[in-house]
Design a protein around this motif. Structure first.
Motif, PDB file in Angstrom:
ATOM      1  N   GLU A 194       0.867  10.920   0.026  1.00 51.33           N
ATOM      2  CA  GLU A 194       1.247  12.036   0.888  1.00 51.33           C
ATOM      3  C   GLU A 194       2.614  11.826   1.531  1.00 51.33           C
ATOM      4  N   GLU A 195       3.049  10.578   1.589  1.00 55.11           N
ATOM      5  CA  GLU A 195       4.315  10.236   2.232  1.00 55.11           C
ATOM      6  C   GLU A 195       5.521  10.642   1.371  1.00 55.11           C
ATOM      7  N   PHE A 197       0.848  -1.181   0.000  1.00 51.08           N
ATOM      8  CA  PHE A 197       0.000   0.000   0.000  1.00 51.08           C
ATOM      9  C   PHE A 197       0.889   1.238   0.000  1.00 51.08           C
ATOM     10  N   TYR A 198       0.611   2.192  -0.896  1.00 52.20           N
ATOM     11  CA  TYR A 198       1.421   3.394  -1.018  1.00 52.20           C
ATOM     12  C   TYR A 198       0.605   4.617  -0.621  1.00 52.20           C
ATOM     13  N   GLU A 199       1.138   5.422   0.292  1.00 52.64           N
ATOM     14  CA  GLU A 199       0.529   6.682   0.695  1.00 52.64           C
ATOM     15  C   GLU A 199       1.217   7.793  -0.090  1.00 52.64           C
TER      16      GLU A 199
END
Length: 185
Positions: free
Chosen positions: A6-7, A2-4
């Motif tokens: 905003e990160e 899972f990729y955020e």
């Protein structure tokens, strides 16, 4: 995984690199990185994966199990007396041992599992006990290419990880190995 999105900005800034530098490393334009970070653009998953891959490499996550594992593994046999296992653990300075028979990962014996049985049975009640009587669940198995990030997360809930390649145990990774890798980086 899972990729955020905003990160991306947070991790880039933590690394102290510019949008331009990140864009060069990823192989895209700086305005594209700016639009992604500001939320103006919903990028393709393949681009997001590439950005996180580059960030991971910059953060030292190019480190794999193969690079940090210990290959001189000490095993316990399920038929071994606990007192003999304690001697090995003390002599080698090891807090857990995989329990293996004929190459099969059967369980794990830890200082905690030994302490639990001593609390239940007393010191005298443990002298004739075997490893199979107190062993815990087997240590998780990982590939030699497992990332440092993934290894670290798994070690939060496990005393160690066995590195398995082509069905054979080829190494072990402990919290100590991860800390050592951080110091040597």
């Amino acid at each position: 995984m899972f990729y955020e999105i905003e990160e991306i900005k947070r991790r880039r800034k933590k690394l102290g690199i510019t949008q331009k530098k990140l864009a060069e490393l990823v192989g895209v334009s700086q305005p594209l990185i700016a639009r992604i970070e500001s939320g103006d653009l919903d990028p393709k998953l393949s681009l997001v994966k590439k950005i996180f891959e580059v960030l991971g490499e910059l953060e030292g996550r190019g480190i794999t199990a193969r690079k940090i594992m210990t290959t001189d593994i000490v095993f316990a046999s399920p038929d071994e007396l606990i007192v003999d296992t304690i001697d090995v653990m003390r002599e080698k300075g090891i807090s857990q041992l995989p329990v293996v028979k004929d190459g099969a990962n059967l369980g794990c014996i830890t200082e905690s599992s030994i302490l639990r049985v001593i609390m239940m049975k007393g010191l005298d009640g443990c002298e004739d006990m075997r490893v199979r009587d107190v062993m815990e669940e087997p240590l998780p198995e990982i590939s030699p290419n497992e990332s440092l990030d993934s290894i670290s997360k798994m070690l939060l809930n496990n005393p160690a990880l066995l590195v398995v390649e082509e069905g054979r145990i080829v190494g072990i990774v402990t919290k100590h190995d991860v800390m050592k890798a951080m110091r040597e980086k």
